[in-house]
Design a protein around this motif. Structure first.
Motif, mmCIF file in Angstrom:
data_model
loop_
_atom_site.group_PDB
_atom_site.id
_atom_site.type_symbol
_atom_site.label_atom_id
_atom_site.label_comp_id
_atom_site.label_asym_id
_atom_site.label_seq_id
_atom_site.Cartn_x
_atom_site.Cartn_y
_atom_site.Cartn_z
ATOM 1 N N THR A 69 -24.642 8.809 -29.372
ATOM 2 C CA THR A 69 -25.365 7.530 -29.281
ATOM 3 C C THR A 69 -26.871 7.723 -29.436
ATOM 4 O OG1 THR A 69 -25.764 5.594 -27.905
ATOM 5 C CG2 THR A 69 -25.447 7.666 -26.742
ATOM 6 N N HIS A 70 -27.482 6.676 -29.893
ATOM 7 C CA HIS A 70 -28.927 6.674 -30.055
ATOM 8 C C HIS A 70 -29.594 6.146 -28.776
ATOM 9 C CE1 HIS A 70 -32.669 6.361 -32.370
ATOM 10 N NE2 HIS A 70 -32.874 5.231 -31.715
ATOM 11 N N TYR A 71 -28.874 5.196 -28.157
ATOM 12 C CA TYR A 71 -29.463 4.491 -27.016
ATOM 13 C C TYR A 71 -28.880 4.950 -25.701
ATOM 14 C CZ TYR A 71 -30.829 1.406 -30.759
ATOM 15 O OH TYR A 71 -31.351 0.910 -31.907
ATOM 16 N N GLN A 72 -29.662 4.806 -24.684
ATOM 17 C CA GLN A 72 -29.229 5.193 -23.359
ATOM 18 C C GLN A 72 -28.309 4.149 -22.737
ATOM 19 O OE1 GLN A 72 -30.246 3.956 -20.194
ATOM 20 N NE2 GLN A 72 -29.212 5.589 -19.059
ATOM 21 N N ARG A 73 -28.415 2.888 -23.251
ATOM 22 C CA ARG A 73 -27.778 1.787 -22.507
ATOM 23 C C ARG A 73 -26.260 1.935 -22.334
ATOM 24 N NH1 ARG A 73 -27.000 -3.502 -26.161
ATOM 25 N NH2 ARG A 73 -25.975 -2.412 -27.833
ATOM 26 N N LEU A 74 -25.577 2.598 -23.280
ATOM 27 C CA LEU A 74 -24.139 2.806 -23.115
ATOM 28 C C LEU A 74 -23.882 3.638 -21.852
ATOM 29 C CD1 LEU A 74 -21.199 2.576 -24.274
ATOM 30 C CD2 LEU A 74 -21.613 4.711 -25.468
ATOM 31 N N LEU A 75 -24.863 4.521 -21.565
ATOM 32 C CA LEU A 75 -24.681 5.438 -20.440
ATOM 33 C C LEU A 75 -24.905 4.754 -19.094
ATOM 34 C CD1 LEU A 75 -26.266 8.564 -22.104
ATOM 35 C CD2 LEU A 75 -23.894 7.820 -22.123
ATOM 36 N N ASP A 76 -25.268 3.454 -19.132
ATOM 37 C CA ASP A 76 -25.270 2.665 -17.903
ATOM 38 C C ASP A 76 -23.842 2.400 -17.455
ATOM 39 O OD1 ASP A 76 -27.972 2.555 -17.928
ATOM 40 O OD2 ASP A 76 -28.094 0.557 -18.841
ATOM 41 N N TYR A 77 -22.922 2.443 -18.424
ATOM 42 C CA TYR A 77 -21.524 2.103 -18.131
ATOM 43 C C TYR A 77 -20.611 3.320 -18.166
ATOM 44 C CZ TYR A 77 -23.297 -2.538 -19.179
ATOM 45 O OH TYR A 77 -24.017 -3.693 -19.191
ATOM 46 N N ILE A 78 -21.024 4.316 -18.968
ATOM 47 C CA ILE A 78 -20.222 5.539 -19.040
ATOM 48 C C ILE A 78 -21.077 6.655 -18.449
ATOM 49 C CG2 ILE A 78 -19.187 7.232 -20.585
ATOM 50 C CD1 ILE A 78 -18.785 4.988 -22.616
ATOM 51 N N VAL A 79 -20.571 7.302 -17.453
ATOM 52 C CA VAL A 79 -21.377 8.343 -16.812
ATOM 53 C C VAL A 79 -20.993 9.705 -17.384
ATOM 54 C CG1 VAL A 79 -22.047 9.408 -14.633
ATOM 55 C CG2 VAL A 79 -21.535 6.944 -14.731
ATOM 56 N N PRO A 80 -21.904 10.330 -18.132
ATOM 57 C CA PRO A 80 -21.570 11.607 -18.756
ATOM 58 C C PRO A 80 -21.731 12.772 -17.773
ATOM 59 C CG PRO A 80 -23.774 10.932 -19.413
ATOM 60 C CD PRO A 80 -23.263 9.871 -18.491
#
Lengths: 458, 251
Positions: B202-213
């Motif tokens: 991903t380019h953006y961080q916002r997905l990682l608000d919902y998926i915790v890597p």
């Protein structure tokens, strides 16, 4: 060059001779009315001849190897031949239809030649019909098959003895489709001429399915003419499924004459054949009429499939649509020539045409030619043609989900072809054609068709 | 499960991946982030087996096998799923036929009989609910006329149907509104388990608000230049990629 001219003159002369020597036999198996057209048709054939490559409508199709061959003609089947033919089961046939068999262009006369279906619908031998119902046949026979520059049409008129007659009286909807199974079978190479007449009167409705099969491994050439009258507000659909073999040549000319507010559809599905040429004519002769001409061609080896379409917008406020698609493999060649003619008075015409082909090899070849002649000014017309390969991106997408390359290609070809099949209105028939096309693309159908033993079909 | 060692790959003669190394173990969720043009999509392409990316050197082993030797279909059958950045429209091929064929190819590979019609329908229904995919969409042709969000949901739906061991999601979040993003993330979270792994590109961080890597890697100029825990994503969000660029280019 000179030898070419001589060759075609020689071929034409052979047909003239054939007519003169066989006339007695042709006429004995036909009727007075149909016979009355022969002399002038032969004169016309003398003028036009078998179309050569200089004929614009046959530019991409070389008829000479087919018409220059030696055939035994006018093989009139014996009653036992019909018996054997009736055992034949075509793949489409398990559908609930009224089924008629035409063997080498002849209808079996053992049943009196005409079959009466419910509601006054009559089907059977055209020769017989022209004796029993002379007024109907006389008012339609030879009225719609205009020859233009095509000598094969008068050749058919001169040489055909019989064919199928279908009559649907005014206001009647034929609930089951009528299926014609056209068989060619002989121990020698033969040429077949037959002539069909379909009359669908005002507000009547009928679906016709024509299945072309070649049963024996001989060289065959068929030159068939079908005339269709679609009365005011009537509905007519013809679906032709061609599944012959590489030594079979099939030339069909279908003339559909449409009166006001009628809807007529033609669909030529070519699965197999050495040479296939389908000429489809829709004449929009009454306002508010709608014509839909579809076709699908799947060819491989050295097969050649040529679709010629002529939509004649003679009057205002009519709509036509052409959609032809095909997949060519190996050295197969294809041609599409779609003509839209809009006469000066035919205002508010809508006419659409589309031809898309996929070539699977560098050796396969497709010629496509739109031909628009528009003399009215308030007209919406469109045409588009594409010739390309399978979409590599789509192929990868399917493979990335675990689908093998072979299966993925098959799915794409089938998906491409499906648009034409989707136009078939009867669901049961559509499923069956879907199946046939899938079998054909998988290479399962050709094996059966070329071995000629219809084991799978019995 | 997946081991990438010093992978170098080029596109049209231009070196894009300049030595990528990465190891993914089962149960892990990795996020690969990076600015445009850093090689993220090329990495996804190489892992999926797209021909336009040419591997020059390095190794990729998946479950002990040489991944680069496998056909795209075999990668899928062995449990790798690629979520496309731009899902392809395939007119005339129905979603049902597509999924049924794919599921059966997977089953055939595992020596199982084709799925029964009723089991297949049941499976479709369950997975559709999981990704909140409109029922009408699966009766249409593959991606044809789907909106951007629907196409991405459809990717997650296919992932759910095929139950991969390793899912690689290439920019699955790009072009999604917040609802679609939530649905996609939800799908990924529900499918996550101790036996499988996920790589989210991903380019953006916002997905990682919902998926915790578990791990965040920064890909820049064809190399992984930084690897850390989920806090790295937040740092990128606040400082931007220039921070990384300056740090690397300044060396």
């Amino acid at each position: 060059m000179e030898s070419k001219v001589n060759r075609s003159a020689e071929i034409n002369e052979r047909f003239v001779d054939l007519f003169q020597t066989s006339r007695g036999r042709i006429e004995r198996n036909s009727s007075k009315l149909i016979n009355s057209f022969r002399s002038s048709a032969m004169d016309r054939f003398r003028e036009l001849g078998v179309p050569g490559k200089k004929n614009e409508a046959y530019r991409y199709t070389n008829l000479e190897p087919w018409f220059g061959s030696n055939y035994k003609s006018f093989f009139v089947p014996e009653p036992e031949d019909f018996g054997a033919a009736e055992d034949f089961r075509c793949e489409v046939e398990t559908l609930d239809t009224h089924t008629l068999i035409l063997l080498n262009g002849y209808f079996p006369t053992s049943n009196g030649g005409i079959i009466e279906l419910p509601d006054g619908v009559k089907v059977g031998s055209l020769a017989r019909a022209s004796e029993i119902f002379p007024e109907i046949v006389e008012s339609h026979y030879g009225k719609y098959a205009v020859d233009g520059t095509d000598g094969l049409i008068p050749l058919n008129t001169a040489l055909a003895s019989d064919g199928i007659y279908v009559y649907v009286p005014a206001g009647i909807t034929c609930s089951k489709p009528i299926q014609i199974i056209n068989l060619v079978e002989a121990t020698e190479d033969i040429m077949v001429h037959h002539r069909n007449l379909i009359v669908v009167e005002e507000q009547a409705s009928v679906d016709l399915i024509v299945c072309d099969h070649a049963l024996s491994p001989r060289k065959f050439l068929t030159n068939a003419v079908t005339e269709v009258y679609v009365g005011p507000s009537a509905r007519f659909d013809i679906l032709r499924v061609q599944n012959e073999h590489n030594s079979a040549g099939k030339i069909t000319h279908t003339f559909i004459h449409q009166e006001r507010d009628s809807i007529a559809g033609s669909n030529n599905i070519t699965l197999h054949g050495g040479l296939v040429r389908n000429s489809t004519y829709h004449r929009l002769n009454g306002e508010g009429a709608e014509a839909n001409a579809y076709g699908l061609y799947l060819a491989d080896k050295w097969q050649h499939v040529d679709n010629f379409v002529n939509i004649d917008h003679a009057v205002p406020n009519c709509t036509s649509k052409q959609l032809f698609k095909g997949v060519l493999d190996d050295f197969a060649t294809g041609a599409f020539n779609g003509r839209i003619y809009v006469s000066q008075d035919a205002q508010n015409t809508r006419a659409y045409q589309s031809n898309n082909s996929i070539l699977l090899t560098d050796d396969a070849h497709m010629d496509t030619k739109p031909q628009l002649e528009i003399y009215a000014d308030d007209v919406k017309c469109s045409h588009g043609a594409t010739v390309g390969q399978l979409d590599e991106e789509a192929l990868f997408y399917l493979r990335s989900r675990g689908i093998s390359a072979v299966e993925a290609r098959l799915m794409l070809m089938f998906g491409f072809a499906h648009e034409v099949i989707a136009s078939i209105k009867t669901a049961a028939l559509r499923d069956r054609i879907d199946n046939l096309v899938l079998q054909r693309l998988r290479g399962e159908l050709s094996r059966c068709a070329t071995c000629m033993i219809n084991c799978d079909n019995k | 499960m997946l081991k990438i060692e010093n992978l170098k790959a080029e596109i049209d003669g231009k070196m894009i991946l300049k030595g990528v190394s990465l190891e993914v173990k089962k149960g892990e969720l990795h996020a690969i982030m990076g600015p445009n043009g850093s090689g993220k999509s090329t990495l996804a392409a190489v892992l999926a087996g797209r021909e336009f990316a040419e591997v020059k050197s390095g190794r990729v082993t998946y479950q002990g096998n040489d991944l680069l030797e496998m056909s795209p279909e075999d990668r899928s059958r062995k449990g790798i799923f690629l979520g496309f950045q731009y899902p392809i429209e395939i007119p005339g091929v129905s979603m049902v036929n597509f999924m049924k064929t794919a599921v059966n190819e997977h089953r055939k590979y595992r020596g199982l009989a084709p799925i029964t019609a009723s089991d297949f329908l049941k499976m479709m229904r369950e997975k559709k609910e999981l990704v909140e995919l409109d029922s009408a969409l699966t009766s249409r042709a593959v991606n044809e006329g789907f909106s951007g969000g629907e196409k991405k949901r459809n990717e997650i739906f296919q992932m759910a149907m095929l139950e991969p061991t390793l899912a690689i999601l290439d920019e699955t979040d790009s072009g999604l509104d917040i609802d679609a993003l939530r649905v996609v993330a939800n799908g990924v979270n529900k499918l996550k388990g101790p036996e499988n792994a996920t790589i989210v590109i991903t380019h953006y961080q916002r997905l990682l608000d919902y998926i915790v890597p578990d791990f965040v890697h920064v890909l820049y100029d064809g190399r992984i230049v930084k690897s850390a825990g989920k806090e790295l994503a937040l740092e990128l969000e606040s400082k931007g990629y220039d921070w990384i660029k300056n740090e690397i280019d300044g060396e």
